[in-house]
Design an enzyme around this catalytic site. Structure first.
Site, PDB file in Angstrom:
ATOM      1  N   GLY A  96       0.814  -1.220   0.000  1.00 48.24           N
ATOM      2  CA  GLY A  96       0.000   0.000   0.000  1.00 48.24           C
ATOM      3  C   GLY A  96       0.840   1.259   0.000  1.00 48.24           C
ATOM      4  N   GLY A  97       2.138   1.129   0.325  1.00 46.39           N
ATOM      5  CA  GLY A  97       3.047   2.268   0.211  1.00 46.39           C
ATOM      6  C   GLY A  97       2.713   3.427   1.136  1.00 46.39           C
ATOM      7  CB  CYS A 103      -1.627   6.656   0.152  1.00 45.28           C
ATOM      8  SG  CYS A 103      -3.269   7.312   0.478  1.00 45.28           S
ATOM      9  CG  HIS A 114     -31.245  26.007   2.533  1.00 42.45           C
ATOM     10  ND1 HIS A 114     -30.326  27.012   2.738  1.00 42.45           N
ATOM     11  CD2 HIS A 114     -32.025  25.957   3.653  1.00 42.45           C
ATOM     12  CE1 HIS A 114     -30.551  27.564   3.919  1.00 42.45           C
ATOM     13  NE2 HIS A 114     -31.566  26.945   4.499  1.00 42.45           N
TER      14      HIS A 114
HETATM   15  C1  LIG Z   1       2.224  12.756   5.420  1.00 42.38           C
HETATM   16  C2  LIG Z   1       1.648  12.609   4.048  1.00 42.38           C
HETATM   17  C3  LIG Z   1       0.317  12.867   3.845  1.00 42.38           C
HETATM   18  C4  LIG Z   1      -0.230  12.743   2.577  1.00 42.38           C
HETATM   19  N1  LIG Z   1      -1.549  13.020   2.408  1.00 42.38           N
HETATM   20  C5  LIG Z   1      -2.093  12.915   1.180  1.00 42.38           C
HETATM   21  C6  LIG Z   1      -3.468  13.187   0.967  1.00 42.38           C
HETATM   22  O1  LIG Z   1      -4.189  13.517   1.902  1.00 42.38           O
HETATM   23  N2  LIG Z   1      -3.968  13.051  -0.277  1.00 42.38           N
HETATM   24  C7  LIG Z   1      -3.191  12.682  -1.334  1.00 42.38           C
HETATM   25  O2  LIG Z   1      -3.694  12.594  -2.450  1.00 42.38           O
HETATM   26  N3  LIG Z   1      -1.879  12.412  -1.162  1.00 42.38           N
HETATM   27  C8  LIG Z   1      -1.320  12.525   0.055  1.00 42.38           C
HETATM   28  N4  LIG Z   1       0.007  12.229   0.225  1.00 42.38           N
HETATM   29  C9  LIG Z   1       0.803  11.794  -0.946  1.00 42.38           C
HETATM   30  C10 LIG Z   1       0.527  10.324  -1.256  1.00 42.38           C
HETATM   31  O3  LIG Z   1       0.750   9.544  -0.112  1.00 42.38           O
HETATM   32  C11 LIG Z   1       1.385   9.832  -2.410  1.00 42.38           C
HETATM   33  O4  LIG Z   1       1.288  10.741  -3.458  1.00 42.38           O
HETATM   34  C12 LIG Z   1       0.878   8.471  -2.858  1.00 42.38           C
HETATM   35  O5  LIG Z   1       1.104   7.531  -1.842  1.00 42.38           O
HETATM   36  C13 LIG Z   1       1.469   8.050  -4.209  1.00 42.38           C
HETATM   37  O6  LIG Z   1       2.187   6.962  -4.069  1.00 42.38           O
HETATM   38  P1  LIG Z   1       2.848   6.116  -5.244  1.00 42.38           P
HETATM   39  O7  LIG Z   1       1.826   5.290  -5.914  1.00 42.38           O
HETATM   40  O8  LIG Z   1       3.689   6.964  -6.088  1.00 42.38           O
HETATM   41  O9  LIG Z   1       3.836   5.217  -4.385  1.00 42.38           O
HETATM   42  P2  LIG Z   1       3.959   4.919  -2.841  1.00 42.38           P
HETATM   43  O10 LIG Z   1       2.648   4.896  -2.157  1.00 42.38           O
HETATM   44  O11 LIG Z   1       5.006   5.778  -2.262  1.00 42.38           O
HETATM   45  O12 LIG Z   1       4.452   3.414  -2.863  1.00 42.38           O
HETATM   46  C14 LIG Z   1       5.661   3.011  -3.413  1.00 42.38           C
HETATM   47  C15 LIG Z   1       5.924   1.612  -2.945  1.00 42.38           C
HETATM   48  O13 LIG Z   1       7.059   1.114  -3.644  1.00 42.38           O
HETATM   49  C16 LIG Z   1       7.854   0.363  -2.742  1.00 42.38           C
HETATM   50  N5  LIG Z   1       9.216   0.363  -3.285  1.00 42.38           N
HETATM   51  C17 LIG Z   1      10.035   1.429  -3.462  1.00 42.38           C
HETATM   52  N6  LIG Z   1      11.189   1.044  -4.024  1.00 42.38           N
HETATM   53  C18 LIG Z   1      11.104  -0.290  -4.210  1.00 42.38           C
HETATM   54  C19 LIG Z   1      11.984  -1.265  -4.747  1.00 42.38           C
HETATM   55  N7  LIG Z   1      13.168  -0.920  -5.244  1.00 42.38           N
HETATM   56  N8  LIG Z   1      11.575  -2.554  -4.757  1.00 42.38           N
HETATM   57  C20 LIG Z   1      10.345  -2.898  -4.279  1.00 42.38           C
HETATM   58  N9  LIG Z   1       9.490  -2.025  -3.771  1.00 42.38           N
HETATM   59  C21 LIG Z   1       9.855  -0.734  -3.732  1.00 42.38           C
HETATM   60  C22 LIG Z   1       7.723   1.116  -1.429  1.00 42.38           C
HETATM   61  O14 LIG Z   1       8.026   0.289  -0.332  1.00 42.38           O
HETATM   62  C23 LIG Z   1       6.254   1.518  -1.464  1.00 42.38           C
HETATM   63  O15 LIG Z   1       5.443   0.544  -0.864  1.00 42.38           O
HETATM   64  C24 LIG Z   1       0.589  12.329   1.489  1.00 42.38           C
HETATM   65  C25 LIG Z   1       1.934  12.035   1.693  1.00 42.38           C
HETATM   66  C26 LIG Z   1       2.464  12.177   2.959  1.00 42.38           C
HETATM   67  C27 LIG Z   1       3.916  11.856   3.155  1.00 42.38           C
END
Ligand SMILES: Cc1cc2nc3c(=O)[nH]c(=O)nc-3n(C[C@H](O)[C@H](O)[C@H](O)COP(=O)(O)OP(=O)(O)OC[C@H]3O[C@@H](n4cnc5c(N)ncnc54)[C@H](O)[C@@H]3O)c2cc1C
Length: 460
Positions: free
Chosen positions: A39-40, A42, A441
């Site tokens: 889930g990374g 987010c 409203h």
């Molecule tokens: C505090 C905070 C609050 C936020 N609030 C919001 C919000 O309210 N609304 C919103 O739209 N966005 C918000 N964001 C931004 C949002 O979380 C990200 O834009 C979103 O998670 C996009 O993620 P992604 O799909 O690019 O990858 P990510 O969710 O970052 O996932 C990447 C995944 O790849 C994995 N990975 C990385 N490198 C490797 C590798 N070499 N091999 C295997 N796996 C790997 C990581 O472990 C991770 O699980 C927030 C961010 C933060 C930090």
């Protein structure tokens, strides 16, 4: 011997799992690799946990204001940080575990757990294993940036990930960075009971917004007792006994801020530095973002980059939209493009800021003839009834085409209300459609037509 797949997806952020499911449903053999938490960002350290904590902070805030509503709360409002964290952990874990299980159970998907690195443009290693595919999708996300500030190596500091482990109340929290992440954490910890100082290098908070939005947010923060230090051009740290001292200006006399904890919220950097991209020949820009075209194809045919690592969005919804663009182009004969989308996002301070399209300042820079409408939340019945009248709503329309160019709703329900404007923008319909529609409203949305009825020429 490398195991062969039709597609490899690196990372299980917002785009990867959606891509995996669609490719698998189309009969492709898919490998998906995750090195840490399913889930990374987010799900584990971003949107979901922070918004869960924002909800706890809101409950504390309203409890403290109970008397405003004629409600007596006996004694002081106390926040149990261990329970705040437990609630947040449970909601986050639900999403993470649900995703992990669904990926592992889906036909045609094989999950690999470990750090993936390119060995060539068609081969990836995960620990001792080798996997190959003709199509590779990079969804590796980003992590908190660590700025080059003197003394940072002498102190312990927090970032958005380590903040998730905090189950106590920091007495005096210093937040470095006055943008989205810093403001959300700053307000929430103030409401939990910390003394909070937000240090921002620029002349105003959240500088990509219009100045009136920045100023209103500053007012909201200061009203709650948060100290804001702007133009902090020379930030450094040192220890003084148990406390951390942040220096914010290099001129004499040196103004210092003392705190017990420091949160760094100064931007994000893409996780592209330990991915073997050079072995695949994938180009990155100066910030480390993977260079992609309008369909998210990298410089190497057969490799795509989606989500935060391509520098095109930085939000959960942009990453999800990236996956839809790739799915559209590869599987649905639907030529979707990144340039089709209208910038939209929210800032989850309370009251929230909902944003769509251009800022007033950006419209002014285009030089086109435009009209602007603005209405304070004190003149929105629903906000008055709820006792939440901070902020304002603003809209900018093209004077000739009458299409909406941008809007900002800073106020109660702003994160939801903005969608009624965003959808009209996607429809490329004139603003008069909103003006003529009958709204419900009492709502905040019902005052959008009223605001549109009082448009003024945008001053140059
Ligand atoms: C505090 C905070 C609050 C936020 N609030 C919001 C919000 O309210 N609304 C919103 O739209 N966005 C918000 N964001 C931004 C949002 O979380 C990200 O834009 C979103 O998670 C996009 O993620 P992604 O799909 O690019 O990858 P990510 O969710 O970052 O996932 C990447 C995944 O790849 C994995 N990975 C990385 N490198 C490797 C590798 N070499 N091999 C295997 N796996 C790997 C990581 O472990 C991770 O699980 C927030 C961010 C933060 C930090």
């Amino acid at each position: 011997m490398a195991k062969q797949f039709d597609a490899i997806i690196i990372g299980t952020g917002q785009a990867g799992p959606n891509l995996a499911r669609h490719l698998a449903a189309a009969g492709r053999k898919v490998a998906i690799v995750e090195r840490k938490l399913f889930g990374g960002t987010c799900v584990n350290t971003g949107c979901i946990p922070t918004k869960t904590m924002v909800a706890s902070a809101y409950a504390a805030h309203i409890a403290r204001r109970a008397a405003d509503f004629g409600v007596n709360v006996d004694g002081n409002v106390k926040v149990d940080m261990a329970r705040v964290k437990a609630r947040k952990d449970a909601i986050s874990a639900d999403s993470r575990i649900g995703l992990e299980n669904s990926l592992k159970k889906t036909e045609n998907i094989t999950v690999f757990e470990g750090h993936a690195r390119f060995e060539s443009s068609r081969e990836v290693s995960v620990g001792q294993e080798r996997i190959t595919a003709e199509q590779i999708f990079i969804n590796v996300g980003a992590r908190a940036a660590v700025p080059n500030m003197p003394g940072l190596d002498q102190i312990k500091y927090l970032n958005n990930s380590s903040m998730m482990e905090v189950d106590f109340l920091p007495k005096k929290l210093i937040v470095v960075g006055g943008s989205y992440i810093g403001l959300e954490f700053g307000q929430m910890f103030r409401r939990f009971g910390s003394e909070v100082t937000i240090i921002e290098m620029g002349p105003r908070l959240i500088s990509r917004e219009d100045a009136d939005v920045s100023d209103a947010i500053r007012e909201i923060m200061e009203h709650e007792g948060i100290t804001i230090r702007l133009k902090a051009e020379c930030i450094g740290f040192s220890k003084k006994g148990e406390d951390i001292v942040a220096q914010v200006n290099c001129e004499e006399p040196v103004p210092e801020i003392s705190g017990t904890h420091v949160l760094l919220a100064v931007g994000r950097r893409p996780n592209t530095d330990d991915l073997g991209l050079d072995k695949a020949g994938v180009a990155v820009d100066a910030r480390g973002n993977i260079v992609v075209d309008d369909q998210l194809r990298t410089s190497v045919p057969g490799i795509w980059a989606v989500g935060d690592c391509n520098g095109k969005g930085g939000f959960t919804h942009t990453s999800w939209n990236d996956s839809e663009i790739v799915i559209g182009n590869l599987l649905q004969n639907d030529q979707r493009r990144v340039s089709d989308r209208i910038p939209a996002y929210a800032l989850y301070v309370d009251p929230p800021l909902g944003r769509a399209g251009m800022t007033e300042d950006q419209v002014r820079k285009t030089g086109r003839a435009a009209m602007v409408g603005k209405r304070p939340m004190t003149k929105v019945g629903r906000a008055v009834e709820k006792g939440e009248t901070q902020g304002f709503m603003k809209i900018v329309v093209d004077a000739k085409t009458r299409e909406v160019l941008g809007a900002a709703i800073l106020g109660v329900g702003g994160d939801e209300v903005i969608h009624s404007i965003l959808d009209v923008m996607y429809a490329k319909a004139p603003y008069t459609v909103i003006e003529r529609a009958m709204h419900i409203h009492p709502t905040v949305s019902e005052l959008v037509p009223t605001m549109l009825g009082d448009l003024q020429p945008l001053a140059g």
